[in-house]
Write a protein that holds these residues in place. Structure first.
Motif, short mmCIF file in Angstrom:
data_model
loop_
_atom_site.label_atom_id
_atom_site.label_comp_id
_atom_site.label_asym_id
_atom_site.label_seq_id
_atom_site.Cartn_x
_atom_site.Cartn_y
_atom_site.Cartn_z
N LEU A 189 0.86 -1.17 0.00
CA LEU A 189 0.00 0.00 0.00
C LEU A 189 0.90 1.23 0.00
N PHE A 190 1.17 1.72 -1.19
CA PHE A 190 2.07 2.87 -1.31
C PHE A 190 1.31 4.14 -0.97
N ARG A 191 1.67 4.75 0.15
CA ARG A 191 1.04 6.00 0.57
C ARG A 191 1.86 7.21 0.13
N GLY A 192 3.17 7.03 -0.07
CA GLY A 192 3.96 8.17 -0.50
C GLY A 192 5.45 7.97 -0.32
N LEU A 193 6.21 8.95 -0.80
CA LEU A 193 7.67 8.90 -0.75
C LEU A 193 8.19 8.85 0.67
N GLY A 194 7.42 9.39 1.61
CA GLY A 194 7.84 9.39 3.01
C GLY A 194 7.95 7.99 3.61
N GLN A 195 7.35 7.00 2.95
CA GLN A 195 7.46 5.61 3.43
C GLN A 195 8.82 5.00 3.13
N LEU A 196 9.51 5.56 2.15
CA LEU A 196 10.69 4.89 1.61
C LEU A 196 11.96 5.22 2.39
N SER A 197 12.82 4.24 2.44
CA SER A 197 14.12 4.40 3.11
C SER A 197 15.09 5.12 2.19
N ALA A 198 16.24 5.48 2.74
CA ALA A 198 17.26 6.15 1.93
C ALA A 198 17.70 5.27 0.76
N SER A 199 17.86 3.98 1.02
CA SER A 199 18.29 3.08 -0.06
C SER A 199 17.21 2.96 -1.14
N GLN A 200 15.94 2.98 -0.73
CA GLN A 200 14.86 2.92 -1.71
C GLN A 200 14.78 4.20 -2.53
#
Length: 332
Positions: free
Chosen positions: A127-138
Motif C-alpha cells: 500500500l504505497f502512501r507516498g515517498l515518506g514511506q521509503l528508506s534512503a536506499s529505496q
C-alpha cells in the motif's frame, strides 16, 4: 541542483546521501480551505492563514512566514542549473505539483532545466502512501530517474491549477473529461477530490460517509478511524490534522453526527494527548439517521471550501452523484 519535495520526512531521508544539492520542502495543504489562483497575493495568503489556524491549529504567523520563505526561495530558481520536483500520486501532492507547474509555466526558465519524478507505487510496498514511506536506499533507486518536464506537462499542470482554484467546479469536472495523460495521476486524484462534495444521497462527502460506516461497523477509536479511512482513501493523501478537522466538524452544530468521549477536543498543531489516544467516537441518533439516508445539509447547512469553490447555506449549489460519479448542479 535544487530538489523541491513534498514533505519534511522525504527531505530528511534525501539528506542521508541520497542526492546532491539544496532542498526546498513545499509546505502547503491545498486540499484544505480556500485556494486562490494567485496564491502569493498577500490578501489571499492571509485568508488561507486565518482559515488554517481556525480549522487545523496551524498558527497564522507561522503559515505566512513559511509561505513567504518558500516563495522567496522558489523565485531564486535561476541560480540552479537543474530543478527536480519530487511528488506522488495523491491529491495532496497533485495539488502542490499543479501549483508549481502553473508557476513555472509563467516563468522564463533560461538555462535552468526542470525535471519531474512522480510515482504512484514502489516495488515491494503493498500500500504505497507516498515517498515518506521509503528508506534512503529505496529513494536512492529513484534518484536520477526523473525526466525533463515537457511543454504539455506545464500546460496541463497550469490548466489543472486554474480549474481547481476556479469558483465554478464545472471547470475542473470538464477538464477531467479531457485527455490528462500528460500527468497520469491527475484524473484519479482530482476525481477523488470531487467525491468530497456533499452527496445527493445524504449530503455527506466521501470522508464523512466512510467514517460513519466504519463507526457503524464497530470502530470507535479516532486513531484507528484515521488509519482505516486513510488507507481506504489513500488517494487523498490525507494527513492527521486534516482528518481531525473532519471529525471535529462532525461533532459540531445543533445536530452533530458524532460525539467525542474521553477527550475534550481533537489535536491541533500538536501531538495527540494521552486522553485523546484513549478516546472514542459515538454516533449520535442524527448520525444514524443520516447514515440511513436523511439529508445532513438540508437540516444543518454547509460552510466548506473545495479548492476555489465555497459551498454555504442549507442548499448546496453542487452535489456529488455517487452512482453517476459526477457533480450535479443543484441550482437548475
Amino acid at each position: 541542483m535544487l530538489h523541491i519535495v513534498n514533505g519534511d520526512a522525504v527531505a530528511e531521508t534525501l539528506q542521508q546521501g541520497v542526492v546532491q544539492g539544496e532542498l526546498l520542502v513545499w509546505r502547503e495543504v491545498y486540499p484544505e480551505g480556500p485556494v486562490f489562483r494567485e496564491a502569493v497575493e498577500p490578501s489571499h495568503r492571509l485568508v488561507r492563514a486565518k482559515y488554517l489556524e481556525k480549522a487545523m491549529g496551524i498558527p497564522e504567523e507561522d503559515f505566512i512566514r513559511s509561505s513567504e520563505a518558500q516563495e522567496l526561495q522558489l523565485a531564486r530558481f535561476r541560480e540552479y542549473e537543474d530543478i527536480v520536483l519530487w511528488f506522488e500520486h495523491d491529491l495532496f501532492d497533485q495539488t502542490m505539483l499543479s501549483y508549481l507547474l502553473h508557476w513555472f509555466a509563467r516563468q522564463s526558465l533560461g538555462q535552468t532545466r526542470l525535471h519531474l519524478l512522480c510515482i504512484g507505487d514502489y516495488p515491494g510496498v503493498d500500500l504505497f502512501r507516498g515517498l515518506g514511506q521509503l528508506s534512503a536506499s529505496q529513494l536512492k533507486t529513484l534518484s536520477g530517474t526523473w525526466h525533463a518536464v515537457e511543454e504539455d506537462e506545464l500546460k496541463l499542470g497550469s490548466a489543472v491549477w486554474e480549474a481547481y482554484t476556479s469558483p465554478d467546479p464545472k471547470d475542473l469536472q470538464q477538464l477531467l473529461r479531457e485527455d490528462t495523460s500528460a500527468l497520469p495521476f491527475v484524473k484519479e486524484a482530482f476525481g477523488l477530490h470531487l467525491s468530497r462534495y456533499p452527496s445527493t444521497d445524504n449530503g455527506l462527502g466521501i470522508i464523512e460517509q466512510l467514517t460513519l460506516e466504519h463507526i457503524d461497523s464497530g470502530i470507535c477509536s479516532p486513531i484507528e478511524l484515521f488509519r482505516q479511512t486513510g488507507n481506504q482513501l489513500h488517494g487523498l493523501g490525507m494527513g492527521d490534522l486534516q482528518y481531525w478537522h473532519v471529525l471535529s466538524s462532525m461533532c459540531e452544530g445543533k445536530s452533530p453526527l458524532l460525539k467525542l468521549e474521553g477527550a475534550k477536543a481533537f489535536p491541533g498543531f500538536v501531538q495527540p494527548s494521552a486522553d485523546f489516544q484513549a478516546s472514542r467516537l459515538v454516533m449520535t441518533e442524527w448520525g444514524t439517521r443520516v447514515l440511513r439516508g436523511e439529508d445532513h445539509v438540508e437540516r444543518c447547512g454547509i460552510d466548506r471550501w473545495y479548492g476555489g469553490v465555497h459551498l454555504h447555506g442549507r442548499h448546496a449549489a453542487w452535489r456529488w452523484d455517487v452512482e453517476a460519479k459526477a457533480l450535479v448542479d443543484c441550482r437548475e
